[in-house]
Write an enzyme that holds these catalytic residues in place. Structure first.
Site, PDB file in Angstrom:
ATOM      1  N   HIS A   1      14.152  37.784  -8.512  1.00 23.72           N
ATOM      2  CA  HIS A   1      14.282  38.848  -9.760  1.00 23.72           C
ATOM      3  C   HIS A   1      13.329  39.183 -10.577  1.00 23.72           C
ATOM      4  O   HIS A   1      13.115  40.288 -10.905  1.00 23.72           O
ATOM      5  CB  HIS A   1      15.845  38.565 -10.364  1.00 23.72           C
ATOM      6  CG  HIS A   1      15.933  37.769 -11.538  1.00 23.72           C
ATOM      7  ND1 HIS A   1      15.647  36.416 -11.658  1.00 23.72           N
ATOM      8  CD2 HIS A   1      15.794  38.258 -12.742  1.00 23.72           C
ATOM      9  CE1 HIS A   1      15.567  35.953 -12.737  1.00 23.72           C
ATOM     10  NE2 HIS A   1      15.553  36.928 -13.726  1.00 23.72           N
TER      11      HIS A   1
ATOM     12  N   SER B   1      16.900  33.658 -17.420  1.00 20.45           N
ATOM     13  CA  SER B   1      16.896  32.724 -16.278  1.00 20.45           C
ATOM     14  C   SER B   1      15.746  32.521 -16.016  1.00 20.45           C
ATOM     15  O   SER B   1      14.944  31.287 -15.681  1.00 20.45           O
ATOM     16  CB  SER B   1      17.490  33.514 -15.158  1.00 20.45           C
ATOM     17  OG  SER B   1      19.013  33.596 -15.240  1.00 20.45           O
ATOM     18  N   GLU B   2      14.659  33.607 -15.938  1.00 16.04           N
ATOM     19  CA  GLU B   2      13.333  33.420 -15.869  1.00 16.04           C
ATOM     20  C   GLU B   2      12.652  34.416 -16.597  1.00 16.04           C
ATOM     21  O   GLU B   2      12.844  35.369 -16.932  1.00 16.04           O
ATOM     22  CB  GLU B   2      12.865  33.556 -14.431  1.00 16.04           C
ATOM     23  CG  GLU B   2      12.788  32.333 -13.429  1.00 16.04           C
ATOM     24  CD  GLU B   2      14.326  32.215 -12.867  1.00 16.04           C
ATOM     25  OE1 GLU B   2      14.452  31.104 -12.192  1.00 16.04           O
ATOM     26  OE2 GLU B   2      15.087  33.008 -12.667  1.00 16.04           O
ATOM     27  N   THR B   3      11.378  33.924 -17.155  1.00 17.83           N
ATOM     28  CA  THR B   3      10.452  34.664 -17.759  1.00 17.83           C
ATOM     29  C   THR B   3       9.215  34.808 -16.793  1.00 17.83           C
ATOM     30  O   THR B   3       8.545  33.600 -16.335  1.00 17.83           O
ATOM     31  CB  THR B   3       9.876  34.135 -18.971  1.00 17.83           C
ATOM     32  OG1 THR B   3      11.006  34.348 -19.831  1.00 17.83           O
ATOM     33  CG2 THR B   3       8.874  35.157 -19.662  1.00 17.83           C
TER      34      THR B   3
END
Length: 273
Positions: free
Chosen positions: A77, A45-47
């Site tokens: 998160h 979802s995210e880095t």
């Protein structure tokens, strides 16, 4: 350089929301194209990418987040995951201040290993329920609110927890309905179940069909449910397949988000910028 995968808003591996975390050397960020390519390769979802800032400023670390498709203004998160890495590796102690596109964000490690994030509280603007939202979700909303600039979600209240859990939306249709995504929510079915409300988040417009646990959305969920339940301290459960818990504390224009994190992969990125 070291690259880690950290499961956030959970105290066990393979649950919560996984984020990639890269701690960079001091200095400017690498080119945006390289950052995006890494995030696309990691395909979570995210880095998060962070580098230390000179002492004496308003923040200690610079922080950016990329989905597999684009950069985002705010991510809960992956911020929790980054703070977890900094604390567990000894790169930071005590409170951490991150400089991000949405302003300065705080993170503090608690005695039990949890991390508490200090984020801006989202505004909530009621909007007329668009027919397209009900059609794309396959459920009739009770209310719809637009959220603040750096979030850009539509917060959609549904009838009950079961409706939220069983939702199977038309994702291509959802992609055109908000600046970032659609967050659906309802009160907990069982108040004794350990959480006060449930949510799910769909973000196909930024390359994420369903986000496992969306910390930033809880800066809108916290004031929404605090107003209805009459309590500043709440716990939200995100009803994705991986699931996770976010403890929220409404403090006026700031919202505290608390959760645990677990590092599950610690490796080496060979493709340097």
């Amino acid at each position: 350089m070291r690259i880690r995968i950290v499961d956030a808003f959970t105290d066990r591996p393979f649950a919560g929301n996984p984020a990639g975390v890269l701690i960079l050397q001091p200095g400017p960020f690498p080119d945006d194209d390289w950052l995006q390519r890494v995030a696309t390769e990691v395909n979570l979802s995210e880095t998060a990418f962070a580098h230390p800032l000179p002492p004496g400023g308003a923040a200690d670390w610079a922080l950016r987040w990329f989905t597999p498709a684009t950069e985002v203004d705010m991510c809960g998160h992956a911020t929790l995951a980054t703070a977890h890495v900094l604390h567990t590796t000894g790169l930071a102690t005590g409170a951490i201040r991150f400089a991000a596109r949405c302003g300065v964000l705080g993170a503090t490690a608690d005695d039990d290993g949890a991390v508490t994030l200090d984020f801006p509280t989202s505004s909530l603007t009621p909007v007329t329920v668009p027919d397209a939202v009900a059609a794309a979700l396959g459920a009739v909303p009770l209310s719809v609110h637009d959220t603040a600039e750096h979030i850009g979600d539509l917060l959609v209240e549904l009838a009950d927890e079961r409706t939220v859990r069983e939702l199977s939306p038309d994702l291509p249709s959802l992609a055109a309905l908000s600046r970032r995504g659609i967050v659906v929510t309802a009160a907990a079915e069982d108040p004794a179940g350990g959480y006060d409300f449930v949510s799910r988040g769909f973000f196909p417009g930024v390359g994420i069909d369903e986000d496992p646990v969306t910390g930033s959305a809880h800066t809108a969920l916290a004031p929404f449910w605090s107003a209805r339940l009459g309590r500043a301290e709440l716990t939200g459960r995100q009803g994705s397949a991986r699931t996770g818990l976010v403890r929220t504390s409404l403090r006026g224009d700031r919202t505290l988000l608390t959760g645990h994190a677990v590092t599950v992969i610690d490796g080496e990125l060979l493709a340097a910028p």
